[in-house]
Every structure is written in structure tokens, then in C-alpha cells.
Write an enzyme that holds these catalytic residues in place. Structure first.
Site, short mmCIF file in Angstrom:
data_model
loop_
_atom_site.label_atom_id
_atom_site.label_comp_id
_atom_site.label_asym_id
_atom_site.label_seq_id
_atom_site.Cartn_x
_atom_site.Cartn_y
_atom_site.Cartn_z
CB CYS A 2 -0.66 0.09 1.43
SG CYS A 2 -2.00 -1.18 1.53
NE ARG A 27 6.00 0.59 -1.08
CZ ARG A 27 6.17 0.95 0.24
NH1 ARG A 27 7.85 1.35 -0.14
NH2 ARG A 27 6.47 0.81 1.45
CD1 TRP A 74 -0.38 -6.08 -3.13
CD2 TRP A 74 -0.74 -6.86 -0.87
NE1 TRP A 74 -0.02 -7.71 -2.64
CE2 TRP A 74 -0.31 -7.77 -1.36
CE3 TRP A 74 -1.36 -7.11 0.29
CZ2 TRP A 74 -0.24 -9.05 -1.05
CZ3 TRP A 74 -0.92 -7.95 0.81
CH2 TRP A 74 -0.24 -8.86 0.59
CG ASN A 100 0.46 1.76 4.03
OD1 ASN A 100 -0.42 1.74 2.98
ND2 ASN A 100 1.06 2.16 3.26
N GLY A 101 -0.57 -1.24 7.03
CA GLY A 101 -0.90 -2.25 8.35
C GLY A 101 -2.31 -3.19 8.58
CD GLU A 490 16.32 -13.43 -7.01
OE1 GLU A 490 16.53 -13.93 -6.45
OE2 GLU A 490 15.98 -12.61 -8.22
CE LYS A 494 13.04 -10.86 -9.43
NZ LYS A 494 13.64 -11.17 -9.09
CD GLU A 497 9.40 -12.14 -8.14
OE1 GLU A 497 8.63 -10.77 -7.51
OE2 GLU A 497 11.08 -11.69 -8.29
CG HIS A 513 17.99 -37.61 -4.50
ND1 HIS A 513 18.53 -38.84 -4.81
CD2 HIS A 513 19.10 -36.57 -5.06
CE1 HIS A 513 19.47 -38.75 -4.44
NE2 HIS A 513 20.27 -37.56 -4.84
CE LYS A 612 11.11 -2.97 -5.03
NZ LYS A 612 12.56 -4.20 -6.00
O1 M6R Z 1 12.50 -5.11 0.80
P1 M6R Z 1 12.68 -6.82 1.17
O2 M6R Z 1 14.60 -6.63 0.09
O3 M6R Z 1 12.87 -7.49 2.41
O4 M6R Z 1 12.09 -7.27 -0.01
C1 M6R Z 1 12.17 -8.89 0.58
C2 M6R Z 1 11.05 -10.09 -0.63
O5 M6R Z 1 9.94 -9.15 -0.41
C3 M6R Z 1 11.81 -9.66 -2.51
O6 M6R Z 1 12.92 -9.59 -2.74
C4 M6R Z 1 10.80 -10.06 -3.07
O7 M6R Z 1 11.27 -11.42 -3.03
C5 M6R Z 1 10.64 -9.98 -4.73
N1 M6R Z 1 9.11 -9.67 -5.23
C6 M6R Z 1 11.65 -10.58 -5.52
O8 M6R Z 1 12.25 -9.94 -6.58
#
Ligand code: M6R
Length: 617
Positions: A2, A27, A74, A100-101, A490, A494, A497, A513, A612
Site C-alpha cells: 500500500c 507498493r 494491496w 497501511n498495516g 533466484e 524471477k 513472479e 532425487h 514491492k
Molecule cells: O525489501 P526486501 O529486500 O526485504 O524484500 C524482500 C522480498 O519481499 C523481495 O526480495 C521479493 O522476494 C521480491 N519481489 C523479489 O523479486
């Protein structure tokens, strides 16, 4: 998650708020709304969808007020509907609130307010808090001389709240005031000329001012066009500290790229230069960190490192583990922040903690930091956002210095975390047994990484072609070994997501395995096969995939000789020192997932269901 924007000044609030919301949309982006005070009344416009949609709705209404607030949502409590979008009004229409929260005890408060005749039109915890403020205002509206009844009602309501919040409120009876408060959800006050802005993220402020006050947990701010005052929940006055944000509005623009993610991938050579600038010793044999607040003697006492992080940052920790153990010979443990917090792990007294977080606001990582500090450990933060909660609460740390990362999928923040992890490994290794000459070679490799990344980026057109051929697959495996196993994780993250393709990362030899059951002509495998001691083992794993008709995309290094015809596609990156190999090997998987997502028509910068920074548990 948010985004919050507020404005109190002399300009048209709706215009400033919409501009700020556009910058904050990364956000959270399932719905948006704003509230403006005009003629002693609060006018609200809300919509499901993007800020662009909200701007269209706002254009239909004549809003000229100079005090207002806005929100991109969000969803946490309640589905994505106009009713659940913020701002929320109290049932008497006197208060508007954005939040937010999560208010954890909202159902008890709601039950109480229902008995007092308050009504609710949404399923949100925010509307409950808004009515709680209205309840206190109606009940105790005689404040002491010099007090704002509006501020006091917010303060009283917050004293009954359990959970987390970053809030901003308007009150129709105080048309030139805004009240905001925070607990575990970021809020920044922008101090302009004859105006104040409020935002959950600096990117919403920088086009108006770079002078900011970072609110702390448990603080409230009362803002009027002429001044602001900060106090605590216990009514103690706080002297504000005005900081200066060191990046400019241009840093948060796309610069001709199609997406922020693309821009951020291609600016990695510069980002990496910035992350290492000024951080090597004069004799170029080790790294230097001004912000660790630890003497070499103290660091020599450390006999274990513990790293906590989430998502992509957690992958960076796994690489740091590999490099620190390999070069400094110190045991390292890596945990998900969310797990560490609750699993009550036994810890060695000489453990040094690191939390890694791009945003510095991830609530799970902040909670892990607090838990470690509560137990008396020193906690260092590797973090990109100066002034973030994690940066402020850590005992020391290392800033990534890569500028704002706007794309939801982390790219330049990740590679800079890899770089800093490699530098930490060097630093502690040189405090122990790494020789001067090995240190010099290591530093040379680190200094060369921006150029290696530039070379890897030259593969973009080739990788785009591969992406076009593979974008229709629904399952992918990413396989790597040693320091490239986390890069396989990773790669899988990537891809899933931003393109919604099912993908998994595994150590290449683990594939047999279990995951090998997935292999068919419908499931491509992306292999990391760099030159070196385990090259032949990786080639054997590739052969096992080929024997089961699985398509193979190999990411290999110059000089490695793959058996002809084994891989269907080959991406070649420069051969390099093992400390920087994970950084260079990341580039192809970033480009591959980016181009696949583009090919599938996905919204790369704002993937569904994501935000984000994740500021809820
Ligand atoms: O701001 P942060 O590095 O703490 O965020 C951690 C994760 O939420 C963040 O890396 C998330 O996995 C990303 N969307 C990955 O691309």
C-alpha cells in the site's frame, strides 16, 4: 505494501496526491482513492484498479482543496472492491483515514463500536479505526488549552489498537490539519516551502522536496500549512530531525526503457560501481566498511554469522554463506526472517547477525532484527533505503547505494547484495587467513565486475530470442551447484513472479532425487554450467535431462566445453573469479525471465498479487 500520500499546503492537493500515488503504485495496486477537504466537508473519490483509473474519476469532479490524502491498496482485510478501497470515512462523515498495516484486534473494536451505533460499509480494519477515532472525538471533545481535539482523538484511538499501522487522517472540523502516525509501517514527512507532504515512501516526495523527517514508531505528527509538531502516543513532544534524501526525482523515472525492471537490469554496471565506491583499502587488498561500527578486534571474536532475509534477499544471503565459509572459514547460518522469529533457535554467544533487505521495511525482517537485538546480539543491516526502519534500528550496516528500485522484481538490489556479501567475505577473510596476494586478486575481481556485467548484458538480444521460443512453456526447472544454487532459486523466483510460470530451483545433483519426475519435452531446464571442478558433474545432470527429452538451456562460461548437441540453447557469460560468478550468472536469468514475461504480455513492473515491500506478516 500500500502507498500513502498526504498534502497540506497551498497547491491543489488532488494533483500532488495523484502524482505521488503514481510513483507509489509499485507498493500496491489493486485499488486507489483520495480524500480532499473542501468547504468544511471531506470529498472522497475511490476506484478499483490503477491510479490511472483514479485520475480519470478525479477529473470528473472539481476538486480544488489544498489539504488531502490518497492511497494505493494491496488488499489485506476484505476483497478488492470500491467499498474496501481507502480512504475510509467514519459513519458520521467527519473523519477520513488511510492506513497501511493490520489492526489485529479490529473485530473486538468493531463489536464495541456496533454497540455504540457506528455503522460499517466495508470489511476493512481501517474503517474500524476510523470510527474509533470518531468515537473518541465525540466522547471527549474538550481538549486542554493548546491541544488539537483531532490529534487527541487519534492518539486515544491508537492507544487501543494492537497491530501495525502507518495512517493519515483528516477531520472535517479541522479543515487545515492532517494527523499521521506510525507503528512498524513507514511514514516520511516532506518539509517543503509553505507546504508539507506525507508519504510511505520517499519516491512520492522527491519531486516537491528532498528535506524529510522520518517518523519513528509510536510517533504522531500534526500538520498544518504553517507548521508541524511531532509527539508520542504518551503525549511527549519530539524534536524533529530534518534529513536530506540523496537521490533525485530522475532516479525514479524510466529513462526510455519499457519497464523499470528493464532499466534496472541495464543499470547494474553503474549500480555495482556505486555499491563498491570508496569501499576498498588503499593497498587494494581488502574491503572497508565505515558503517559496521565494529573494530577488527571485535570482528575477530565473531565465530558464527547468522543471516536473515526474505525472498530475493534470502537468496543473496545463501551466496554470502557460501563465500564467507569458503574464504573466511567461518560458519554461517541463513534463515528466513519469518521462520527465525518464531523458531527460537539456539545461538552461539559470539554470533554476529546480518539482516538483508532492499526496502528496509519488510516486517518479517524487521521482526527478526528486533528478536536478535532483544536477545542481546548485535545486528548489521545490508539495506538500500537510507532512513528505513531496518537501517535505523540496526547497530550498524552497509548501504547498497543503488538508488530506488521500482520494479517489483528485484534486480539491481539483488546483485548489489551479492557484491556486498562477497565484500564482507573478503573483509573477514583478510582479518583471518587470507593472504595479501589473494586479497589483491579478490579485490581486482570485484572491481572488474561492472565490466563483466556489461559483457553479460550484451547477450540480451540472444536471450530475447530464446525467451520468444520458450515463453509458452508452463513449467521450468533452474539447476545450479555451489554458489550458483541460490542463483537457480533466484531464477525460478524471477520467472514465477513476473510471468506466472511454475518454476523451481534445485541443486543440480538433487534433481535426480525427485524433480526429475517432472521432466518431459514440456519442462525446460535452465542449467548453470560454469567452467571448473564440478563442470563434468553438471554435464552428467544435463545428460540425464536430455535422456528424458527435457529441453536444456545452458548458461555456461567462456572456455567451458559443453558436449555438442547436449544443450538446446547456450548462453555464454565471461569466465570469472568465483566471488563474482554469482553476480555475472544472474544477468541471463534476469533477462530470460524479463523477456519471457514481456512475450506473455504480463505486467512486468506490477505483477499480480505482489507489492514491492511486504509490511504485513
Ligand atoms: O525489501 P526486501 O529486500 O526485504 O524484500 C524482500 C522480498 O519481499 C523481495 O526480495 C521479493 O522476494 C521480491 N519481489 C523479489 O523479486
Amino acid at each position: 505494501m500500500c502507498g500513502i500520500v498526504g498534502y497540506v499546503g497551498t497547491r491543489k492537493a488532488a494533483t500532488i496526491i495523484l502524482e505521488g500515488l503514481k510513483r507509489l503504485e509499485y507498493r500496491g495496486y489493486d485499488s486507489a482513492g483520495l480524500a480532499i477537504i473542501e468547504g468544511g466537508k471531506i470529498k472522497v473519490v475511490k476506484t478499483v484498479g490503477r491510479v490511472e483509473q483514479l485520475a480519470k474519476e478525479v477529473a470528473k469532479v472539481h476538486l480544488t482543496g489544498t489539504v488531502g490524502l490518497g492511497h494505493t491498496r494491496w488488499a489485506t482485510h476484505g476483497g478488492v472492491t470500491v467499498a474496501n478501497a481507502h480512504p475510509h470515512l467514519s459513519s458520521d462523515g467527519k473523519f477520513a483515514l488511510i492506513h497501511n498495516g493490520v489492526i489485529e484486534n479490529y473485530s473486538q473494536i468493531k463489536a464495541f463500536l456496533l454497540t455504540k451505533g457506528y455503522t460499517f460499509t466495508s470489511e476493512t480494519d481501517t474503517e474500524v479505526l476510523c470510527n474509533l477515532i470518531a468515537y473518541h472525538y465525540a466522547k471527549e471533545r474538550k481538549p486542554a488549552a493548546g491541544e488539537s481535539a483531532f490529534l487527541e482523538s487519534v492518539r486515544k484511538a491508537l492507544r487501543h489498537v494492537e497491530g501495525t499501522y502507518g495512517i493519515a487522517a483528516l477531520c472535517a472540523d479541522f479543515p487545515d490539519q492532517m494527523v499521521a502516525a506510525r507503528k512498524a509501517s513507514p511514514l516520511i514527512l516532506g518539509v517543503g516551502e509553505n507546504e508539507y507532504l506525507l508519504a510511505s515512501d520517499a519516491s512520492a516526495l522527491v519531486s516537491s522536496t528532498r528535506n524529510v523527517v522520518y517518523l519513528k514508531d509510536g510517533e504522531l505528527v500534526l500538520i498544518t500549512p504553517k507548521e508541524f509538531s511531532i509527539s508520542t502516543l504518551d503525549q511527549a513532544d519530539v524534536s524533529p530531525v530534518v534529513d536530506r534524501i540523496d537521490w533525485k526525482v530522475e532516479d525514479a523515472n524510466m529513462d526510455g526503457f519499457s519497464h523499470f525492471m528493464e532499466k534496472e537490469i541495464f543499470e547494474q554496471p553503474l549500480a555495482l560501481e556505486n555499491a563498491m565506491r570508496g569501499r576498498f583499502s588503499e593497498d587494494s587488498s581488502t574491503a572497508l566498511f565505515g558503517g559496521l561500527n565494529l573494530t577488527p578486534a571485535e570482528l575477530r571474536q565473531v565465530d558464527r554469522f547468522m543471516f536473515c532475509a526474505c525472498g530475493t534477499a534470502w537468496h543473496a544471503c545463501l551466496v554470502a554463506e557460501h563465500l564467507i565459509e569458503r574464504f573466511a572459514r567461518i560458519p554461517v547460518e541463513v534463515d528466513y526472517s519469518s521462520e527465525f522469529r518464531y523458531r527460537n533457535a539456539p545461538l552461539d554467544p559470539q554470533t554476529l547477525f546480518f539482516v538483508v533487505s532492499q526496502s528496509g521495511e519488510t516486517i518479517d525482517t524487521l521482526a527478526a532484527l528486533r528478536e536478535a537485538k532483544r536477545k542481546g546480539y548485535r545486528v548489521m543491516a545490508i539495506n538500500n533505503v537510507v532512513g528505513s526502519s531496518i537501517a535505523r534500528e540496526a547497530d550498524g550496516g552497509i548501504f547498497q547505494h543503488v538508488g530506488p528500485e521500482i520494479g517489483v522484481a528485484s534486480t539491481k538490489a539483488f546483485t548489489s547484495q551479492l557484491l556486498i556479501g562477497a565484500m564482507v567475505a573478503l573483509y573477514v577473510a583478510r582479518l583471518r587467513d587470507m593472504s595479501f596476494n589473494d586479497g589483491v586478486d579478490y579485490v581486482k575481481a570485484l572491481k572488474g565486475v561492472p565490466d563483466l556485467v556489461r559483457q553479460a548484458l550484451k547477450q540480451a538480444a540472444h536471450i530475447k530470442g530464446i525467451a520468444q521460443r520458450y515463453a509458452h512453456y508452463q513449467d521450468f526447472l533452474f539447476l545450479g551447484r555451489l554458489s550458483l544454487f541460490p542463483i537457480a532459486l533466484e531464477g525460478a523466483l524471477k520467472l514465477k513472479e513476473i510471468s506466472y510460470i511454475h518454476s523451481e530451483g534445485y541443486p543440480a545433483a538433487e534433481m535426480k532425487h525427485g524433480p526429475i519426475a517432472l521432466i518431459s519435452e514440456k519442462c525446460p531446464s535452465v542449467f548453470f554450467a560454469p567452467k571448473g571442478e564440478i563442470f563434468n558433474k553438471v554435464v552428467s545432470s544435463m545428460q540425464e535431462i536430455k535422456a528424458r527429452k527435457g529441453p536444456v538451456i545452458a548458461i555456461t562460461t567462456e572456455g567451458a566445453e559443453l558436449p555438442p548437441g547436449l544443450a538446446d540453447e547456450v548462453i555464454t557469460i565471461p569466465d570469472c573469479h568465483e566471488a563474482v560468478l554469482p553476480i555475472v550468472a544472474t544477468i541471463p536469468i534476469q533477462l530470460l525471465s524479463y523477456y519471457i514475461a514481456v512475450e506473455r504480455g504480463c505486467d512486468v513492473d506490477k505483477p499480480r498479487n505482489l507489492a514491492k515491500s511486504v509490511t504485513v506478516e
